[in-house]
Design a protein around this motif. Sequence first.
Motif, PDB file in Angstrom:
ATOM      1  N   GLU A  13      -0.221  -7.237   8.480  1.00 37.08           N
ATOM      2  CA  GLU A  13      -1.535  -7.248   8.962  1.00 37.08           C
ATOM      3  C   GLU A  13      -1.819  -5.866   9.503  1.00 37.08           C
ATOM      4  N   ALA A  14      -1.217  -5.865  10.580  1.00 35.34           N
ATOM      5  CA  ALA A  14      -1.234  -4.537  11.492  1.00 35.34           C
ATOM      6  C   ALA A  14      -1.384  -3.155  10.681  1.00 35.34           C
ATOM      7  N   ILE A  15      -0.303  -3.196   9.875  1.00 33.90           N
ATOM      8  CA  ILE A  15      -0.327  -1.932   9.113  1.00 33.90           C
ATOM      9  C   ILE A  15      -1.364  -1.947   7.984  1.00 33.90           C
ATOM     10  N   ALA A  16      -1.670  -3.073   7.591  1.00 30.01           N
ATOM     11  CA  ALA A  16      -2.875  -3.212   6.461  1.00 30.01           C
ATOM     12  C   ALA A  16      -4.205  -2.567   7.352  1.00 30.01           C
ATOM     13  N   ARG A  17      -4.377  -2.859   8.553  1.00 26.03           N
ATOM     14  CA  ARG A  17      -5.373  -2.454   9.220  1.00 26.03           C
ATOM     15  C   ARG A  17      -5.465  -1.188   9.744  1.00 26.03           C
ATOM     16  N   GLY A  18      -4.627  -0.482   9.618  1.00 23.12           N
ATOM     17  CA  GLY A  18      -4.334   1.097   9.651  1.00 23.12           C
ATOM     18  C   GLY A  18      -3.750   1.546  11.030  1.00 23.12           C
ATOM     19  N   SER A  19      -2.860   0.493  11.608  1.00 19.94           N
ATOM     20  CA  SER A  19      -1.964   0.983  12.732  1.00 19.94           C
ATOM     21  C   SER A  19      -1.356   2.160  12.398  1.00 19.94           C
ATOM     22  N   THR A  20      -1.206   2.937  13.581  1.00 21.07           N
ATOM     23  CA  THR A  20      -0.607   4.222  13.512  1.00 21.07           C
ATOM     24  C   THR A  20       0.500   4.443  14.478  1.00 21.07           C
ATOM     25  N   HIS A  80       8.393   4.584   2.737  1.00 17.61           N
ATOM     26  CA  HIS A  80       7.691   5.120   1.391  1.00 17.61           C
ATOM     27  C   HIS A  80       7.239   3.717   0.608  1.00 17.61           C
ATOM     28  N   ASP A  81       8.606   2.999   0.309  1.00 23.84           N
ATOM     29  CA  ASP A  81       8.213   1.765  -0.482  1.00 23.84           C
ATOM     30  C   ASP A  81       7.285   0.816   0.201  1.00 23.84           C
ATOM     31  N   LYS A  82       7.151   0.682   1.381  1.00 25.68           N
ATOM     32  CA  LYS A  82       6.063  -0.132   2.153  1.00 25.68           C
ATOM     33  C   LYS A  82       4.682   0.284   1.970  1.00 25.68           C
ATOM     34  N   VAL A  83       4.642   1.698   2.069  1.00 26.25           N
ATOM     35  CA  VAL A  83       3.187   2.141   1.946  1.00 26.25           C
ATOM     36  C   VAL A  83       2.750   2.292   0.535  1.00 26.25           C
ATOM     37  N   ARG A  84       3.416   2.260  -0.486  1.00 20.77           N
ATOM     38  CA  ARG A  84       3.275   2.269  -1.660  1.00 20.77           C
ATOM     39  C   ARG A  84       2.814   0.972  -2.169  1.00 20.77           C
ATOM     40  N   SER A  85       3.830  -0.132  -1.707  1.00 18.77           N
ATOM     41  CA  SER A  85       3.252  -1.368  -1.862  1.00 18.77           C
ATOM     42  C   SER A  85       1.793  -1.742  -1.264  1.00 18.77           C
ATOM     43  N   LEU A  86       1.740  -1.372  -0.026  1.00 20.12           N
ATOM     44  CA  LEU A  86       0.605  -1.700   0.840  1.00 20.12           C
ATOM     45  C   LEU A  86      -0.758  -1.043   0.136  1.00 20.12           C
ATOM     46  N   MET A  87      -0.519   0.109  -0.641  1.00 20.64           N
ATOM     47  CA  MET A  87      -1.503   1.021  -1.234  1.00 20.64           C
ATOM     48  C   MET A  87      -1.906   0.002  -2.592  1.00 20.64           C
ATOM     49  N   GLN A  88      -0.986  -0.421  -3.340  1.00 22.33           N
ATOM     50  CA  GLN A  88      -1.110  -1.207  -4.408  1.00 22.33           C
ATOM     51  C   GLN A  88      -2.068  -2.408  -4.243  1.00 22.33           C
ATOM     52  N   ILE A  91      -5.604  -1.700  -3.272  1.00 23.66           N
ATOM     53  CA  ILE A  91      -6.458  -1.601  -4.325  1.00 23.66           C
ATOM     54  C   ILE A  91      -6.956  -2.849  -4.984  1.00 23.66           C
ATOM     55  N   LEU A  92      -5.955  -3.790  -5.142  1.00 26.33           N
ATOM     56  CA  LEU A  92      -5.986  -5.083  -5.804  1.00 26.33           C
ATOM     57  C   LEU A  92      -7.226  -5.799  -5.164  1.00 26.33           C
ATOM     58  N   GLU A  93      -7.102  -5.716  -3.604  1.00 23.87           N
ATOM     59  CA  GLU A  93      -8.003  -6.499  -2.852  1.00 23.87           C
ATOM     60  C   GLU A  93      -9.254  -5.906  -2.952  1.00 23.87           C
ATOM     61  N   LEU A  94      -9.453  -4.538  -2.886  1.00 21.08           N
ATOM     62  CA  LEU A  94     -10.849  -3.964  -3.114  1.00 21.08           C
ATOM     63  C   LEU A  94     -11.248  -4.138  -4.601  1.00 21.08           C
ATOM     64  N   LYS A  95     -10.772  -4.250  -5.557  1.00 26.40           N
ATOM     65  CA  LYS A  95     -11.044  -4.731  -6.871  1.00 26.40           C
ATOM     66  C   LYS A  95     -11.678  -5.977  -7.007  1.00 26.40           C
ATOM     67  N   GLU A  96     -10.972  -6.943  -6.347  1.00 25.12           N
ATOM     68  CA  GLU A  96     -11.412  -8.447  -6.457  1.00 25.12           C
ATOM     69  C   GLU A  96     -12.538  -8.698  -5.596  1.00 25.12           C
ATOM     70  N   GLN A 103     -13.936   4.879  -0.671  1.00 28.81           N
ATOM     71  CA  GLN A 103     -14.697   4.600   0.662  1.00 28.81           C
ATOM     72  C   GLN A 103     -13.695   3.948   1.624  1.00 28.81           C
ATOM     73  N   ASP A 104     -12.551   3.471   1.394  1.00 29.11           N
ATOM     74  CA  ASP A 104     -11.982   2.320   2.107  1.00 29.11           C
ATOM     75  C   ASP A 104     -10.845   3.387   3.183  1.00 29.11           C
ATOM     76  N   GLU A 105     -11.198   3.118   4.720  1.00 29.98           N
ATOM     77  CA  GLU A 105     -10.489   3.793   5.486  1.00 29.98           C
ATOM     78  C   GLU A 105      -8.929   3.435   5.556  1.00 29.98           C
ATOM     79  N   ILE A 106      -8.519   2.203   5.188  1.00 33.54           N
ATOM     80  CA  ILE A 106      -7.248   1.872   5.116  1.00 33.54           C
ATOM     81  C   ILE A 106      -6.591   2.354   4.113  1.00 33.54           C
ATOM     82  N   LEU A 107      -7.184   2.447   2.904  1.00 30.33           N
ATOM     83  CA  LEU A 107      -6.363   3.296   1.868  1.00 30.33           C
ATOM     84  C   LEU A 107      -6.429   4.616   2.107  1.00 30.33           C
TER      85      LEU A 107
END
Length: 177
Positions: A13-20, A80-88, A91-96, A103-107
């Motif tokens: 969740e922290a990563i999905a919310r854009g933690s750096t 790399h694999d985690k970021v790729r998974s989070l991106m996918q 994208i699914l969440e945004l479509k739903e 326009q999504d800052e996290i993506l």
Amino acid sequence: YQRRVHGGRVADEAIARGSTDNITCMLVQLKDGNEYQEIGGEFIPGPFHAKPKSGAFLQAYRKAAESAGFTIGQALEMRHDKVRSLMQQRILELKENGGSSGQDEILASLREEMVSFKPGPDKSLKGPERTKWFTTLARQLESLEDEQDGGINSKLAKLQQMGIPLSALGGANPTDK
């Protein structure tokens, strides 16, 4: 097992919310925990950006990986694999939810991080060969960092670290005023 699942969810969740920043999750059990004898944790590599301001970033990233028993190549591959998974996932969440991926800052943040891995490993690479690609990426970034840090002051400092006095270079000492 449940602790890892819950801790992983908090970190995700922290990563999905854009933690750096590095993410550490501690779960505190407020009851007798004698049945939990397992010691250890899970290594989740943090955000990686190929534009670190100094070699200290890559060095710290490498040390974090090694302290958890991984090479930097393995850590970069995992990230790399985690970021790729989070991106996918995003994208699914945004479509739903009818949102716009443009326009999504996290993506946008995840896409920016993926630029660090360009061009990315060939899809045909598997196992150790794929990990080797990430190890090579780390070496290339380190050598770029060495070139960028190749100013006169860093070169003089390296000579001094090797025990060569500046006076041995002949001529005026560039640090004298």
